[in-house]
Design an enzyme around this catalytic site. Structure first.
Site, PDB file in Angstrom:
ATOM      1  N   ASP A   1      -9.786  -3.453  -5.679  1.00 58.11           N
ATOM      2  CA  ASP A   1      -9.275  -2.604  -4.605  1.00 58.11           C
ATOM      3  C   ASP A   1      -9.804  -1.189  -4.781  1.00 58.11           C
ATOM      4  OD1 ASP A   1      -7.782  -1.274  -2.684  1.00 58.11           O
ATOM      5  OD2 ASP A   1      -5.911  -2.275  -3.196  1.00 58.11           O
TER       6      ASP A   1
ATOM      7  N   SER B   1       0.849  -1.189   0.000  1.00 59.78           N
ATOM      8  CA  SER B   1       0.000   0.000   0.000  1.00 59.78           C
ATOM      9  C   SER B   1       0.891   1.249   0.000  1.00 59.78           C
ATOM     10  CB  SER B   1      -0.956  -0.042   1.189  1.00 59.78           C
ATOM     11  OG  SER B   1      -1.995   0.883   1.026  1.00 59.78           O
TER      12      SER B   1
ATOM     13  N   HIS C   1      -8.575  -4.673  -1.234  1.00 61.87           N
ATOM     14  CA  HIS C   1      -7.285  -4.140  -0.792  1.00 61.87           C
ATOM     15  C   HIS C   1      -6.521  -5.142   0.058  1.00 61.87           C
ATOM     16  CE1 HIS C   1      -4.477  -0.884  -0.159  1.00 61.87           C
ATOM     17  NE2 HIS C   1      -4.557  -1.014   1.152  1.00 61.87           N
TER      18      HIS C   1
END
Length: 735
Positions: A668, A582, A703
Site C-alpha cells: 500500500d 483508510s 491500498h
C-alpha cells in the site's frame, strides 16, 4: 422472530484457542520524535524498514497468529464467499458505451478474475433512437464483428497482482493504450496496441500514474508521473515512435502540497491541466490548435479559489464553464468567455448558470454539444441535472431538469457521454437496488433503463429496509444515519449491529448496493452508516467542521451515532461492532481510545492510525498533500498538539480494548503497512483486556486489497466473518 446464535461455539472454545496461540512480540528499539518541545518515544518505528527481513518475518508471524486466532472462522468465511458467489452472475458484461463510432464494453466470465475489454462497430442510420441504443450483448455469446481489446486474465497470468490504471483509444479507433500495475504500488507500465494488426508498439513507458490519454490526432499520449512521495507532479507527453527519454514535460508542479492531473476537454480541443489541494486550485489549458503557445493559466492559485474549468465552444465563441467557490461555500456554476481570463479576476465578467444555495452542494459540471450536465447534492443525496446550452447564462436560460426516481435514499451519477450524443449515461443504485445503467435523453428527459445488475439466488429487495434516522451530537448537531436491516428484524433491543463510517476528504458515504452486505443482514445484523462530519453529505460546511482543528467532531459524531443505536431499540448495546477503512481506519483507532467499552469488536481496514508520524515527514508518500486536510504539524505547534491529542497510536491507554482486527497490504502506498503494524503492537503492550488484537497483512496487494474479483470476495468474507463471530451472529436467521 429470531434469537442470537450464542451457541455457535462451545463456551470455552475462545479461551482454549487463545491459550494455544501466542502473539508475536516485536523487539523494542526506542526512537525519539522531537517537535515543538514535545518528545514522543516510539518503540516500534523500526517496523518501517520494509526491506528488513526481520520486518517481513514479523508480519508473517502476525499472519500466522491471526490465522491461529481466527482459523475457526474459516467455515463462516467459506459460507459468506459462497453466498456472494451464488448471488453474482459470474458471466456478465457492462452496458456498451458509444464513443467515436464504436460501442465499448467489458465481459466477465465465470471462473475468471478479470474483465475482458471488447468493442463492436456502431452504425449511423440517421435514426437517433436506433443509433444510440446499445447493441444486445449476451453473456457468453460473441457479437458479430466483436473485437478483443484486452483480456485482463491473460495479462495477469503468472503475476502476483494485476490492476489497470486506465485505458484510452485514439479518436480514429486505431490505437489502444493501457496501463498495468503488477505489484499493487500504483506505478503502472504504459503499453500501446495497434488494433488493426493486434500487435504491440515498441513504445513502453514505465512508472506512469493513472489515466493516460491520446492527443486528438493520435500521435501523442499524455500521462502523469509521481515523485518520490507518490505525489503526481508531472504531466508528460510521449510522441509515438520516439524514445521515452525524449518525452516532454508539459507541466511540473514543485509545490509539495499540490496534486497535479489532466484530462481532455469534452470537445477535445484542449488539454486541461489541474493543480489543486482541497482548498484552492489552478487550471491551465493547452490549445491543441495552437500548441506552440504553451499552457494558459485561467485563475491563478494566488486567488485561493477552488474551481474546475471546462472549455468549450458556444455559438462559435470559446467559453469556459466554471464550478467554483468564489463567494459560494457550497460552490456555484458560472460562464465566462475565455478572453476574460486575460484580465485580473476582479475585472472579469462571469455570468451565473447555477446560483449558490446553502442547501445544495454543487459538485461538478460538464458539457455536451447541447447541454450542461450537473452533479449536485441535496438532502444528502447525489443527483444529476441538465440545462440546455441555448440561452446559457442569460435571462433565457432554462431551469435545470432532473430525472425522477422513486426511492428516498439513492445515488445517481453522470458516468459518461460522447460529446455529440443525444443521451448521457447515468449510473443509479441504492442500498437495496442493484446498480442500474440508464441513458438519459437530454432533449426529452426520458430515461432508458439499459441494465440492472442481476442478483441471483432469489433475491427479494422487499425483504430489506433502508431508512433515514438522525443522531444528536454533543454540540447539538444532527447527524444523518442510514439504517439498514432485514424487514422482519424487531426493535426489541436484542439485535447484533455494525456501525460504519468514513468521515474525511469531503467523501460521502452515498447509498450503494453490496451483495456481500446481504450476508451480514441475513444474520440479523442491523447496519448503521453514520454520515459524520468530515464527509460531504451535508455540504461543504459539513466537511469543514470535520477537518483540521475540528477533526475530533468526526470521532465524537461516530460515538454519538453509536449511542443513538444503543438506545434506539434496534441493537443490543453489548453486541455493537465498528468498521472503517483508510481515513475511516483512523476513525476506528480514535473511537477505540475514546469509547472502547461501547464496542464488541472493531475492524480497521488499511487504517491511518499513526497520522502524526506520517505527516511530520514530508518525504513519506503523500504526506505534504495531507496538510490541507489535517493541518501542518511541522510548522504549527497548535496543529501538532491537536493531532497528538487524537492520534490513535499515541493515545492508547491501559484499558480493556475490544476485539480488534487491523487489515492492511504490504505494498500500500497510501497508508503504509507500518501504521497498523505499530498500532497492533502497542495495543497489545498497553491494553489490559483479554480480547485478541490481530494484524492481517496481504503481502501481494495495494491500498484496495488483493486483485481479482474472487480475491476481493475472500477479503470481504474474512472481514465480515471477523465481525459476525464477535457478535455471536454466525448463522442466518429467520425474520
Amino acid at each position: 422472530m429470531h434469537t442470537a446464535d450464542t451457541a455457535a461455539l462451545p463456551a470455552d472454545d475462545g479461551a482454549s484457542r487463545l491459550a494455544a496461540a501466542h502473539p508475536p512480540v516485536p523487539r523494542k528499539a526506542p526512537v525519539e520524535r522531537r517537535h515543538h518541545g514535545d518528545v514522543f518515544v516510539d518503540n516500534y518505528e523500526w517496523l518501517r524498514a520494509k526491506e528488513d527481513p526481520a520486518v517481513v518475518a514479523h508480519l508473517e508471524a502476525e499472519n500466522a497468529y491471526t490465522e491461529a486466532v481466527t482459523g475457526h472462522q474459516q467455515p463462516l468465511r467459506e459460507a459468506i464467499f459462497n453466498e456472494i458467489r451464488s448471488r453474482t452472475q459470474e458471466t456478465d458484461l457492462s452496458v456498451p458505451m458509444r464513443k467515436d463510432g464504436w460501442w465499448y464494453y467489458n465481459r466477465m466470465q465465470e471462473g475468471k478474475q478479470y474483465a475482458i475489454h471488447c468493442r463492436v462497430q456502431a452504425r449511423d442510420t440517421g435514426d437517433l433512437a436506433a443509433d444510440w441504443t446499445p447493441p444486445q450483448v449476451d453473456p457468453g455469446t460473441a457479437v458479430p464483428g466483436e473485437q478483443l481489446l484486452l483480456d485482463g486474465n491473460a495479462e495477469a497470468e503468472g503475476m502476483p497482482f494485476f490492476a489497470l490504471g486506465g485505458t484510452a483509444v485514439t479518436k480514429d479507433g486505431n490505437l489502444f493504450a493501457y496501463a498495468v500495475d503488477n505489484s499493487g504500488d500504483e506505478r503502472f507500465t504504459l503499453r500501446i496496441k495497434d488494433l488493426r494488426s493486434g500487435q504491440l508498439l515498441p513504445d513502453v513507458v514505465e512508472n506512469v500514474f493513472y489515466s493516460p490519454a491520446f492527443s486528438p490526432d493520435g500521435s501523442r499520449v499524455f500521462y502523469t508521473v509521481v515523485d518520490q512521495t507518490w505525489r503526481p507532479h508531472q504531466v508528460k507527453c510521449h510522441v509515438l515512435g520516439t524514445s521515452v527519454e525524449a518525452d516532454t514535460v508539459i507541466h511540473q508542479e514543485d509545490d509539495p502540497a499540490m496534486w497535479t492531473g489532466f484530462d481532455l476537454s469534452a470537445d477535445r480541443r484542449h488539454l486541461v491541466v489541474s493543480i489543486s489541494c482541497s482548498e484552492y486550485s489552478e487550471t491551465r489549458l493547452l490549445d491543441f490548435a495552437d500548441q506552440d503557445s504553451g499552457l494558459r493559466t485561467l485563475i491563478p492559485r494566488a486567488e485561493r479559489i477552488l474551481y474546475d474549468a471546462e472549455p468549450f465552444l458556444l455559438d462559435g465563441r470559446q467559453m469556459v464553464l466554471l464550478t467554483h467557490n468564489k463567494d459560494a461555500v457550497n460552490s456555484m456554476v458560472s460562464l465566462a468567455a475565455l478572453a476574460e481570463f486575460d484580465k485580473p479576476v476582479a475585472e472579469q465578467e462571469w455570468a451565473t448558470v447555477v446560483a449558490h444555495d446553502d442547501a445544495v452542494r454543487v459538485n461538478g459540471a460538464g458539457v455536451t454539444a447541447s447541454h450542461v450536465v450537473l452533479s449536485v447534492r441535496k438532502d444528502t443525496i447525489e443527483r444529476v441535472q441538465a440545462i440546455p446550452l441555448a440561452g446559457l447564462g442569460t435571462g433565457a436560460q432554462a431551469a435545470p431538469a432532473e430525472p425522477g426516481f422513486d426511492e428516498q435514499l439513492f445515488t445517481a451519477g453522470f458516468s459518461g457521454s460522447d460529446y455529440e450524443a443525444p443521451v448521457v449515461r447515468l449510473s443509479y443504485t441504492s442500498f437495496f437496488t442493484p446498480p442500474r445503467v440508464y441513458d438519459y435523453e437530454l432533449a426529452t428527459g426520458r430515461l432508458w433503463l439499459r441494465k440492472e445488475t442481476p442478483v441471483l439466488g432469489g433475491y427479494d429487495r422487499s425483504a430489506y429496509v433502508a431508512g433515514r434516522e438522525w443522531a444528536t451530537a454533543q454540540d447539538g448537531t444532527r447527524i444523518p444515519l442510514s439504517v439498514l436491516r432485514r424487514a422482519g428484524v424487531r426493535q426489541d433491543g436484542s439485535n447484533p449491529a455494525l456501525v460504519y463510517a468514513y468521515g474525511s476528504y469531503e467523501h460521502s458515504m452515498d447509498p450503494w448496493f453490496s451483495t456481500a452486505r446481504l450476508s451480514l443482514l441475513d444474520r440479523g445484523v442491523v447496519m448503521v452508516i453514520a454520515h459524520v462530519r468530515g464527509g460531504g453529505e451535508m455540504g461543504r460546511k459539513w466537511y469543514d467542521d470535520g477537518k483540521k482543528l475540528r477533526k475530533k467532531n468526526t470521532f465524537t459524531d461516530f460515538v454519538d451515532a453509536t449511542d443513538w443505536l444503543a438506545a434506539s431499540g434496534w441493537a443490543d448495546p453489548a453486541r455493537i461492532a465498528a468498521m472503517g477503512g483508510s481515513a475511516g481506519g483512523l476513525l476506528m483507532g480514535a473511537v477505540a481510545n475514546l469509547a472502547p467499552e461501547k464496542y464488541a469488536a472493531i475492524l480497521a481496514q488499511v487504517p491511518f492510525v499513526d497520522p502524526l508520524t506520517s505527516i511530520l515527514d514530508p518525504e513519506l508518500p503523500l504526506s505534504a498533500l495531507e496538510w490541507e486536510e489535517w493541518g501542518n504539524p511541522i510548522e504549527d505547534p497548535a496543529v501538532y498538539a491537536y493531532m497528538k491529542s487524537y492520534s490513535p497510536y499515541e493515545n492508547i491507554r491501559p484499558v480493556p480494548y475490544p476485539r480488534i482486527a487491523a487489515v492492511t497490504s504490504f505494498n500500500d502506498t497510501r497508508v503504509l503497512y507500518v501504521e497498523p503494524a505499530k498500532w497492533v503492537a502497542r495495543l497489545r503492550e498497553l491494553g489490559t483486556g483479554s480480547e485478541p488484537v490481530v494484524l492481517k497483512t496481504e503481502m501481494d496487494a495495494g491500498h484496495g486489497g488483493a486483485s481479482g474479483r474472487y480475491e476481493a470476495w475472500k477479503d470481504a468474507a474474512w472481514d465480515y466473518a471477523f465481525v459476525l463471530d464477535a457478535l455471536c451472529a454466525v448463522k442466518p436467521v429467520n425474520v
